[in-house]
Scaffold this motif. Sequence first.
Motif, PDB file in Angstrom:
ATOM      1  N   ARG A 238      61.834   6.233  51.712  1.00 39.13           N
ATOM      2  CA  ARG A 238      62.349   6.709  50.431  1.00 39.13           C
ATOM      3  C   ARG A 238      61.369   6.380  49.301  1.00 39.13           C
ATOM      4  O   ARG A 238      61.136   7.200  48.406  1.00 39.13           O
ATOM      5  CB  ARG A 238      63.718   6.092  50.146  1.00 39.13           C
ATOM      6  CG  ARG A 238      64.860   6.777  50.849  1.00 39.13           C
ATOM      7  CD  ARG A 238      66.199   6.389  50.243  1.00 39.13           C
ATOM      8  NE  ARG A 238      66.527   5.003  50.548  1.00 39.13           N
ATOM      9  CZ  ARG A 238      67.234   4.627  51.609  1.00 39.13           C
ATOM     10  NH1 ARG A 238      67.655   5.535  52.464  1.00 39.13           N
ATOM     11  NH2 ARG A 238      67.504   3.349  51.819  1.00 39.13           N
ATOM     12  N   GLN A 241      58.531   8.779  49.532  1.00 37.85           N
ATOM     13  CA  GLN A 241      58.941  10.096  49.033  1.00 37.85           C
ATOM     14  C   GLN A 241      59.010  10.104  47.512  1.00 37.85           C
ATOM     15  O   GLN A 241      58.589  11.074  46.865  1.00 37.85           O
ATOM     16  CB  GLN A 241      60.287  10.485  49.645  1.00 37.85           C
ATOM     17  CG  GLN A 241      60.230  10.779  51.132  1.00 37.85           C
ATOM     18  CD  GLN A 241      61.601  10.933  51.758  1.00 37.85           C
ATOM     19  OE1 GLN A 241      62.625  10.684  51.105  1.00 37.85           O
ATOM     20  NE2 GLN A 241      61.646  11.335  53.012  1.00 37.85           N
ATOM     21  N   GLU A 242      59.550   9.025  46.919  1.00 42.29           N
ATOM     22  CA  GLU A 242      59.606   8.924  45.462  1.00 42.29           C
ATOM     23  C   GLU A 242      58.202   8.897  44.863  1.00 42.29           C
ATOM     24  O   GLU A 242      57.941   9.521  43.829  1.00 42.29           O
ATOM     25  CB  GLU A 242      60.380   7.663  45.049  1.00 42.29           C
ATOM     26  CG  GLU A 242      61.868   7.733  45.287  1.00 42.29           C
ATOM     27  CD  GLU A 242      62.539   8.822  44.453  1.00 42.29           C
ATOM     28  OE1 GLU A 242      62.076   9.060  43.311  1.00 42.29           O
ATOM     29  OE2 GLU A 242      63.496   9.424  44.941  1.00 42.29           O
ATOM     30  N   GLN A 244      55.544  10.238  46.229  1.00 36.48           N
ATOM     31  CA  GLN A 244      54.993  11.592  46.366  1.00 36.48           C
ATOM     32  C   GLN A 244      55.570  12.520  45.304  1.00 36.48           C
ATOM     33  O   GLN A 244      54.836  13.330  44.724  1.00 36.48           O
ATOM     34  CB  GLN A 244      55.286  12.130  47.770  1.00 36.48           C
ATOM     35  CG  GLN A 244      54.501  11.434  48.869  1.00 36.48           C
ATOM     36  CD  GLN A 244      54.896  11.912  50.250  1.00 36.48           C
ATOM     37  OE1 GLN A 244      55.830  12.715  50.408  1.00 36.48           O
ATOM     38  NE2 GLN A 244      54.202  11.429  51.268  1.00 36.48           N
ATOM     39  N   ARG A 245      56.886  12.403  45.050  1.00 27.26           N
ATOM     40  CA  ARG A 245      57.490  13.245  44.008  1.00 27.26           C
ATOM     41  C   ARG A 245      56.901  12.906  42.631  1.00 27.26           C
ATOM     42  O   ARG A 245      56.621  13.805  41.829  1.00 27.26           O
ATOM     43  CB  ARG A 245      59.010  13.061  43.992  1.00 27.26           C
ATOM     44  CG  ARG A 245      59.730  13.827  45.077  1.00 27.26           C
ATOM     45  CD  ARG A 245      61.219  13.910  44.802  1.00 27.26           C
ATOM     46  NE  ARG A 245      61.845  12.603  44.964  1.00 27.26           N
ATOM     47  CZ  ARG A 245      62.386  12.193  46.108  1.00 27.26           C
ATOM     48  NH1 ARG A 245      62.324  12.979  47.177  1.00 27.26           N
ATOM     49  NH2 ARG A 245      62.947  11.019  46.201  1.00 27.26           N
ATOM     50  N   GLN A 248      53.518  14.409  42.449  1.00 27.59           N
ATOM     51  CA  GLN A 248      53.608  15.860  42.242  1.00 27.59           C
ATOM     52  C   GLN A 248      53.962  16.188  40.794  1.00 27.59           C
ATOM     53  O   GLN A 248      53.409  17.119  40.200  1.00 27.59           O
ATOM     54  CB  GLN A 248      54.640  16.459  43.205  1.00 27.59           C
ATOM     55  CG  GLN A 248      54.203  16.440  44.661  1.00 27.59           C
ATOM     56  CD  GLN A 248      55.326  16.814  45.611  1.00 27.59           C
ATOM     57  OE1 GLN A 248      56.478  16.981  45.185  1.00 27.59           O
ATOM     58  NE2 GLN A 248      55.011  16.945  46.892  1.00 27.59           N
ATOM     59  N   GLU A 249      54.893  15.414  40.213  1.00 28.62           N
ATOM     60  CA  GLU A 249      55.259  15.623  38.812  1.00 28.62           C
ATOM     61  C   GLU A 249      54.063  15.354  37.900  1.00 28.62           C
ATOM     62  O   GLU A 249      53.832  16.084  36.924  1.00 28.62           O
ATOM     63  CB  GLU A 249      56.430  14.701  38.429  1.00 28.62           C
ATOM     64  CG  GLU A 249      57.757  15.092  39.031  1.00 28.62           C
ATOM     65  CD  GLU A 249      58.242  16.446  38.519  1.00 28.62           C
ATOM     66  OE1 GLU A 249      57.958  16.775  37.347  1.00 28.62           O
ATOM     67  OE2 GLU A 249      58.878  17.168  39.301  1.00 28.62           O
ATOM     68  N   ARG A 252      51.789  18.299  38.215  1.00 29.44           N
ATOM     69  CA  ARG A 252      52.316  19.457  37.464  1.00 29.44           C
ATOM     70  C   ARG A 252      52.115  19.257  35.960  1.00 29.44           C
ATOM     71  O   ARG A 252      51.765  20.193  35.236  1.00 29.44           O
ATOM     72  CB  ARG A 252      53.805  19.657  37.791  1.00 29.44           C
ATOM     73  CG  ARG A 252      54.045  20.382  39.099  1.00 29.44           C
ATOM     74  CD  ARG A 252      55.478  20.895  39.183  1.00 29.44           C
ATOM     75  NE  ARG A 252      56.416  19.772  39.310  1.00 29.44           N
ATOM     76  CZ  ARG A 252      56.817  19.285  40.475  1.00 29.44           C
ATOM     77  NH1 ARG A 252      56.334  19.788  41.610  1.00 29.44           N
ATOM     78  NH2 ARG A 252      57.675  18.293  40.524  1.00 29.44           N
TER      79      ARG A 252
END
Length: 287
Positions: A238, A241-242, A244-245, A248-249, A252
């Motif tokens: 988890r 994943q956080e 990686q998110r 990604q943010e 962006r």
Amino acid sequence: MTTTKIDVPPPFPDHTQLPESDGTFVKNFQEHPQSLILTDSIGSVLQQLHPDGQYAIGQDCGIYWRETKPPEKGAEAPDWFYVPNVPPLLNGEIRRSYVLWRELIAPMIALEFASGNGDEERDATPLSVSPEGETTKPGKFWVYERIIRIPYYAIYEIKTSQLEVYHWRDFSYQKISPNERGHYPIPPLGVELGLWQGTYQNQTQRWLRWWDSEGNLLLIGEERAQLERQRAEQESRRAEQEHQRAEQEHQRAEQESRRAEQAEQKATRLAQRLKAMGIDTDTEEGE
């Protein structure tokens, strides 16, 4: 003055003076690990019930209920039993046996792992005395029911995976029925006793296990450690994943910033070309 000598009977022996074994072999390879899995999994429950640590667990240990010659005739050795409100050690020494006439507290529950058909564990033959004064050794069931009066007694036939549980009430053992989960509630402990199919110490078979009152299996240390490892791995996944998110943010946001910067640069170049052509965009916008 004449003194008369009075023969005083010797004091009852204690656990250090009585035999701790009758010399018989453990009957099968499952008995020892079966005791371990029961003791390991119920430890947290007993710690909650006895925060002072005043309880004892016996595993194939003798319970001496009367003085006999030889002493072993006055003892029974359940494969597993639990006694509440007694010290785990006596005078700093490990218990060698449980001497009922010394401690006066009966075990709460006793379990027998029957290698055969259970006849020995169900033997209700009473104690008898011959005309010559010789006593016969009574059956195990009779001793638990009529003398020691252990509130809960369970017989597990290993070959057939058959489990019977008895509750002492109205001065005798009453066989109790399992609940909807196939377990036998032991209310004083807040647990249920039942059978579990699985692998323990390289043996895959059915084992006696404890569940809580809601039907959750009470785990042994190895299972708890494995569960903690799984939880740690899930938390790590988890967290990854956080991360990686978040990455990604961030990417962006950088892309949006670059697009905004490129749009601003494009607008500036356009304004410069228009101005070179004699078109004042600031004036036209003002008009």
